[in-house]
Design a protein around this motif. Structure first.
Motif, PDB file in Angstrom:
ATOM      1  N   ARG A  80       7.349  -1.097   0.899  1.00  0.00           N
ATOM      2  CA  ARG A  80       7.945  -1.831   2.020  1.00  0.00           C
ATOM      3  C   ARG A  80       9.357  -2.265   1.685  1.00  0.00           C
ATOM      4  O   ARG A  80       9.665  -2.582   0.531  1.00  0.00           O
ATOM      5  N   LEU A  82      12.399  -4.994   3.023  1.00  0.00           N
ATOM      6  CA  LEU A  82      12.800  -6.114   3.869  1.00  0.00           C
ATOM      7  C   LEU A  82      14.303  -6.327   3.739  1.00  0.00           C
ATOM      8  O   LEU A  82      14.852  -6.209   2.636  1.00  0.00           O
ATOM      9  N   THR A 109      14.251  -8.296   8.795  1.00  0.00           N
ATOM     10  CA  THR A 109      13.834  -7.009   9.345  1.00  0.00           C
ATOM     11  C   THR A 109      12.975  -6.287   8.315  1.00  0.00           C
ATOM     12  O   THR A 109      13.078  -6.536   7.116  1.00  0.00           O
ATOM     13  N   SER A 110      12.129  -5.425   8.810  1.00  0.00           N
ATOM     14  CA  SER A 110      11.220  -4.683   7.944  1.00  0.00           C
ATOM     15  C   SER A 110      11.138  -3.244   8.440  1.00  0.00           C
ATOM     16  O   SER A 110      11.304  -2.987   9.629  1.00  0.00           O
ATOM     17  N   ASP A 111      10.871  -2.328   7.520  1.00  0.00           N
ATOM     18  CA  ASP A 111      10.672  -0.941   7.927  1.00  0.00           C
ATOM     19  C   ASP A 111       9.275  -0.739   8.514  1.00  0.00           C
ATOM     20  O   ASP A 111       8.953   0.346   8.962  1.00  0.00           O
ATOM     21  N   LYS A 112       8.438  -1.803   8.550  1.00  0.00           N
ATOM     22  CA  LYS A 112       7.074  -1.664   9.065  1.00  0.00           C
ATOM     23  C   LYS A 112       6.756  -2.608  10.224  1.00  0.00           C
ATOM     24  O   LYS A 112       5.795  -2.397  10.935  1.00  0.00           O
ATOM     25  N   ASP A 113       7.539  -3.682  10.379  1.00  0.00           N
ATOM     26  CA  ASP A 113       7.247  -4.689  11.399  1.00  0.00           C
ATOM     27  C   ASP A 113       8.496  -4.985  12.225  1.00  0.00           C
ATOM     28  O   ASP A 113       9.614  -4.737  11.767  1.00  0.00           O
ATOM     29  N   PRO A 114       8.321  -5.569  13.415  1.00  0.00           N
ATOM     30  CA  PRO A 114       9.490  -5.964  14.204  1.00  0.00           C
ATOM     31  C   PRO A 114      10.279  -7.076  13.500  1.00  0.00           C
ATOM     32  O   PRO A 114       9.718  -7.838  12.707  1.00  0.00           O
ATOM     33  N   ARG A 116      12.026 -10.580  12.779  1.00  0.00           N
ATOM     34  CA  ARG A 116      11.596 -11.942  13.089  1.00  0.00           C
ATOM     35  C   ARG A 116      12.674 -12.927  12.648  1.00  0.00           C
ATOM     36  O   ARG A 116      13.410 -12.664  11.685  1.00  0.00           O
TER      37      ARG A 116
END
Length: 189
Positions: A80, A82, A109-114, A116
């Motif tokens: 992951r 971030l 930001t994350s390469d897996k999640d929106p 926040r």
């Protein structure tokens, strides 16, 4: 005559070198080992930014890029990535004096999640000496709260060495679980 000058020069150079006969570390450490068995290894320092690795599960390392070790910029886990995009200016080291309050915000930001909202608010409480063996190091005691969205996720108190730009002690509480964790430096290299 040359022998006398040579001895004089050697003595003068000895006085000019940093005294480390007492075994105390000076300068910017490349590694900091902690009482929890973990060691951070500094890869790069660029101004007030520090990039370092820490061990992770399965023998892999996490690579973190931070501002003053307090404010994350990027964290690369084995599975992951971030990134922290700060919209508030991050404090400079010179501003971190007892009584200073900070409240910085941005997005995680994350390469897996929106993406926040992400925020860190805190205070420089005091200067405090931290002992490693017989050696004593001046640190800043900094208490902070970290928020993801509107939810407080962790309360942390650290002892940051402004001279070495590393954390020598940390205590944190996971707000959701109430779990306490902490570590203290035991070795500097």
């Amino acid at each position: 005559m040359i022998g006398i000058w040579l001895r004089f020069l050697v003595v003068m150079l000895a006085f000019a070198l940093p005294a480390q006969a007492d075994g105390c570390f000076s300068g910017l450490p490349k590694q900091v080992s902690f009482d929890n068995g973990k060691t951070i290894t500094v890869i790069q320092r660029h101004g007030e930014d520090v990039t370092y690795t820490t061990p992770y599960l399965g023998g892999n390392d996490v690579v973190s890029k931070t501002h003053l070790i307090l404010f994350p910029k990027q964290t690369r886990f084995p599975d992951r990535f971030l990134e922290y995009l700060w919209t508030t200016p991050l404090p400079k080291l010179a501003a971190l004096v007892p009584g200073y309050h900070f409240d910085v915000a941005g997005k995680m930001t994350s390469d897996k999640d929106p993406a926040r909202a992400y925020r860190i608010a805190g205070d420089v409480l005091a200067e405090e000496e931290v002992k490693l063996g017989k050696c004593s190091y001046t640190t800043l005691v900094i208490a902070s709260k970290t928020y993801v969205g509107d939810t407080e996720v962790v309360d942390t108190t650290i002892n940051l060495s402004p001279d070495m730009k590393v954390v020598l002690r940390s205590q944190s509480i996971d707000v959701a679980t109430g779990k306490h964790s902490g570590y203290a430096a035991v070795k500097l290299q």
